[in-house]
Design an enzyme around this catalytic site. Structure first.
Site, PDB file in Angstrom:
ATOM      1  NE  ARG A 128      -3.858  -2.076   2.364  1.00  0.00           N
ATOM      2  CZ  ARG A 128      -3.686  -2.947   3.360  1.00  0.00           C
ATOM      3  NH1 ARG A 128      -2.786  -2.729   4.309  1.00  0.00           N
ATOM      4  NH2 ARG A 128      -4.417  -4.044   3.430  1.00  0.00           N
ATOM      5  CG  ASP A 165      -6.639  -9.987  -2.839  1.00  0.00           C
ATOM      6  OD1 ASP A 165      -7.011 -10.147  -1.665  1.00  0.00           O
ATOM      7  OD2 ASP A 165      -5.623 -10.556  -3.314  1.00  0.00           O
ATOM      8  CD  GLU A 215      -7.313  -1.164   9.862  1.00  0.00           C
ATOM      9  OE1 GLU A 215      -6.623  -1.186  10.921  1.00  0.00           O
ATOM     10  OE2 GLU A 215      -7.769  -2.183   9.353  1.00  0.00           O
TER      11      GLU A 215
END
Ligand code: UGA
Ligand code: MN
Length: 414
Positions: A238, A259, A359
């Site tokens: 990423r 994915d 995150e």
């Protein structure tokens, strides 16, 4: 015409001359006409017959007279003129029972309606309802309007915000299935969409082929990193995508789409409404797999007022957002001033944080608090994507997605 000529044969002529018709020969109507013309026809008919049907008559003399041909010519012209002036109107045609040009016309005429109306006094003829007629007219109007709107749409087409979808991927048995599924969803999303697919250390032939055949805009990147931890799960990939976006100043909404997740088309469309940073609740299964849980914002309109949180180990997170539960404006990466960011340090995912904190530590680099977030859709009351776990790590990777040998055939015994 052929029959007329036959009647004018010298044989017939002769028999009529005698006034006797001794031999029984069936006469054609024209023969009758001519024979009658000789005996009982009116002077006008005789005249017409004389003009049109030339007889074989021995010339009295060889002297050529212009008078007769001229007179015949004039009469032909005159008759033609009269015929041309004759009123061949619709009544006449109706009487003849002929086809009218209007029978082949595609034009809709109110004529049919008025005919039915005028026949309305007959009990057997049903009077057309006004509504029937109106519906026809409305439908036509609608079609016309729809055409105009379509044209307007084409002319007024303003491309939506770019979507930059980042997907880390790695070789495993069901990778082709995952990539194909996600690619097909992205193909259904209204353009412009750019799919950045990142692999570790080398670009596999299989991934390249899937991307090539998908028919969408994509970039196939490679993240070169020798020592990676299994728990990193796509973190470095990423980051490779983030570097790429930053370096090339790609402008759009950045979204991390693993994915293996399940995405709705609505999700991608909703992302286009985000200005700075958007977040939404993501559906997932509890560890026991027998309960659906949510992770993400609780909203009042688009204002984030709280969080759905489930796992105790993640309670200490600042923002309870899943990796697939947020999207942000790419210019935050390469235009810090525009967003009043205190530093211009690159924004990256961290491989040093413990699992489940990637995150929140990432989002904390982008904004300060919930007031800078936009909850979507309004009220955050819809699940637009699911983060499920279907582990298939141990499965062998089929090279080129071709089965090296046939599977053992199992024939069920009767
Ligand atoms: C998700 C998140 O993607 C992680 O960033 C996060 O750390 C994790 O949840 C968590 O919160 O625990 P998860 O669904 O558990 O990860 O992991 P995977 O689906 O196995 O991997 C996520 C993505 O990274 C997938 O697109 C996968 O293809 C890719 N990946 C994973 C790699 O590219 N390489 C790997 O070695 C593993
Ligand atoms: Mn996953």
């Amino acid at each position: 015409m052929a029959s007329i000529r036959r009647t004018l044969s010298p044989y017939n002529d002769r028999s009529h001359h005698n006034g006797l018709n001794t031999t029984f020969s069936p006469q054609s109507p024209s023969q009758k006409l001519f024979s009658q013309g000789r005996t009982t026809l009116s002077p006008i008919r005789r005249f017409v017959a004389g003009v049109f049907f030339r007889k074989h008559q021995p010339r009295k003399s060889f002297q050529f007279s212009w008078r007769k041909p001229f007179f015949r010519c004039f009469m032909c012209f005159f008759l033609g003129f009269l015929l041309g002036m004759a009123p061949f109107n619709s009544d006449f045609n109706e009487l003849r029972g002929d086809f009218r040009p209007s029978d082949f016309s595609l034009e809709m005429k109110p004529e049919v309606v008025s005919v039915q109306r005028s026949a309305g006094d007959l009990a057997s003829v049903e009077k057309p309802k006004e509504d029937d007629l109106l519906i026809g007219a409305v439908e036509l109007g609608e079609v016309e309007r729809a055409d105009k709107t379509d044209m307007k749409k084409v002319l007024d087409f303003v491309p939506g915000k770019h979507l930059i979808v980042v997907t880390p991927t790695y070789s495993r048995a069901i990778q082709a299935y995952y990539l194909t599924r996600l690619g097909q969803v992205l193909r259904l999303v209204k353009p412009p969409v750019l799919w950045i697919v990142v692999e570790l250390n080398e670009a596999s032939k299989e991934t390249a082929e899937i991307l090539r055949n998908m028919g969408i805009l994509y970039r196939h990147l490679v993240c070169v990193k020798n020592n990676t931890d299994v728990k990193d799960r796509g973190v470095h990939q990423r980051n490779t995508a983030l570097e790429h976006i930053e370096k090339h100043k790609l402008d759009g909404m950045v979204y991390f789409a693993d994915d293996d997740n399940i995405y709705s088309l609505e999700l991608f469309e909703s992302m286009r409404e985000i200005s700075r940073f958007g977040t939404w609740p993501v559906g997932m299964l509890a560890q026991s797999k027998n309960k659906a849980i949510l992770e993400g914002p609780v909203c009042n309109g688009s204002q984030v007022i709280g969080w759905h949180t489930n796992e105790k180990s993640k309670r200490l997170r600042r923002f309870h957002v899943d990796m697939s539960g947020f999207a942000f404006n790419s210019s935050i990466l390469w235009d810090p001033k525009r967003w009043h960011r205190p530093t211009s340090d690159p924004i990256r995912q961290l491989d040093t944080v413990k699992e489940g904190f990637q995150e929140t530590t990432f989002i904390e680099q982008i904004l300060e608090d919930e007031s800078q977030m936009e909850g979507i859709p309004l009220g955050c009351n819809k699940i637009m994507n699911w983060h499920l776990h279907l582990e298939a790590r141990g499965l062998a990777y089929p090279k080129g997605w071709v089965l090296p040998k046939n599977l053992d055939v199992v024939i069920p015994s009767k």
